[in-house]
Design an enzyme around this catalytic site. Structure first.
Site, mmCIF file in Angstrom:
data_model
loop_
_atom_site.group_PDB
_atom_site.id
_atom_site.type_symbol
_atom_site.label_atom_id
_atom_site.label_comp_id
_atom_site.label_asym_id
_atom_site.label_seq_id
_atom_site.Cartn_x
_atom_site.Cartn_y
_atom_site.Cartn_z
ATOM 1 N N GLU A 40 77.650 25.005 72.289
ATOM 2 C CA GLU A 40 78.179 26.211 72.945
ATOM 3 C C GLU A 40 77.171 27.343 72.776
ATOM 4 O O GLU A 40 76.752 27.638 71.652
ATOM 5 C CB GLU A 40 79.515 26.596 72.306
ATOM 6 C CG GLU A 40 80.011 27.985 72.661
ATOM 7 C CD GLU A 40 81.128 28.471 71.750
ATOM 8 O OE1 GLU A 40 81.320 29.690 71.659
ATOM 9 O OE2 GLU A 40 81.800 27.627 71.113
ATOM 10 N N THR A 69 82.574 32.582 74.454
ATOM 11 C CA THR A 69 83.014 33.963 74.683
ATOM 12 C C THR A 69 83.248 34.200 76.172
ATOM 13 O O THR A 69 82.839 35.220 76.737
ATOM 14 C CB THR A 69 82.012 34.984 74.105
ATOM 15 O OG1 THR A 69 81.462 34.499 72.874
ATOM 16 C CG2 THR A 69 82.699 36.310 73.807
ATOM 17 N N LYS A 128 91.002 25.776 70.290
ATOM 18 C CA LYS A 128 90.097 26.368 69.309
ATOM 19 C C LYS A 128 90.924 27.255 68.378
ATOM 20 O O LYS A 128 91.397 28.317 68.781
ATOM 21 C CB LYS A 128 89.034 27.192 70.051
ATOM 22 C CG LYS A 128 88.185 28.097 69.185
ATOM 23 C CD LYS A 128 87.267 28.916 70.077
ATOM 24 C CE LYS A 128 86.607 30.048 69.331
ATOM 25 N NZ LYS A 128 85.700 30.825 70.216
#
Length: 206
Positions: A40, A69, A128
């Site tokens: 990521e 994000t 997550k």
């Protein structure tokens, strides 16, 4: 291999948030070379879209190259256009909704039971648990009681020792930033990164 299979097999998502785009790209490539194919790149890092675009050109389909994000629909659109084939959000909202609408695997940020229910209803591929350090492995264990079959990925303050505890509590994988990346994405030590990658792979091996 689909994302959830890769997540369960690899058990590790590397999280890069770099202040130096060239160093961040080198970090991506080093991780792939060390056999870590779930990566990521946080959009809060310097020139993150450029890093994703260049990394995708280098690795082809050899890695799950994610954008982290992802807050807005525009974030998701721009990241997908840059070549990201995985979206990671810190919470619920437009970033998750647009990622799912585009058919992209999405690791959605949750903390509470209500957020878990909402994320699943929105179509998240995996959950997550963020920031995981707030409740630790005990909180994950408690959260899994009503949701025993959902794929949780703790993120936030997960070092190698904590990773083992989260796996024992039922995590399918862990997301790891600075305890793995160190200063590599800011122009620092790639040899240290490679050593830590080997350590985390050993912890994540079944």
């Amino acid at each position: 291999m689909d994302f959830n299979t890769a997540l369960r097999d690899e058990r590790l998502v590397a999280i890069i948030r770099g202040s130096d785009a060239k160093a961040a790209l080198r970090t991506v490539m080093a991780l792939v070379e060390e056999g870590i194919p779930l990566i990521e790149v946080s959009l809060s890092g310097t020139d993150a879209l450029s890093v994703i675009r260049q990394a995708r050109a280098e690795v082809g389909d050899a890695a799950w190259l994610g954008a982290g994000t992802v807050l807005t629909a525009d974030d998701a659109l721009r990241a997908a256009d840059a070549g990201a084939n995985l979206m990671v959000t810190p919470g619920l909202g437009a970033g998750l909704e647009e990622s799912v609408r585009r058919g992209l695997p999405t690791l959605a940020g949750v903390m509470t039971p209500s957020e878990v229910i909402a994320a699943v209803a929105a179509g998240a591929s995996a959950l997550k648990l963020f920031p995981a350090s707030v409740g630790g492995p005990d909180y994950l264990k408690a959260l899994r009681a009503p949701f025993p079959d959902l794929p949780f990925v703790p993120v936030g303050g997960v070092d190698a020792a904590a990773a083992g505890a989260y796996f024992a509590a039922g995590a399918v994988a862990v997301g790891v930033g600075s305890p793995l990346i160190g200063d590599a994405a800011d122009g620092g030590d790639l040899d240290g990164l490679r050593r830590r990658a080997a350590e985390f792979k050993a912890v994540c091996a079944r």
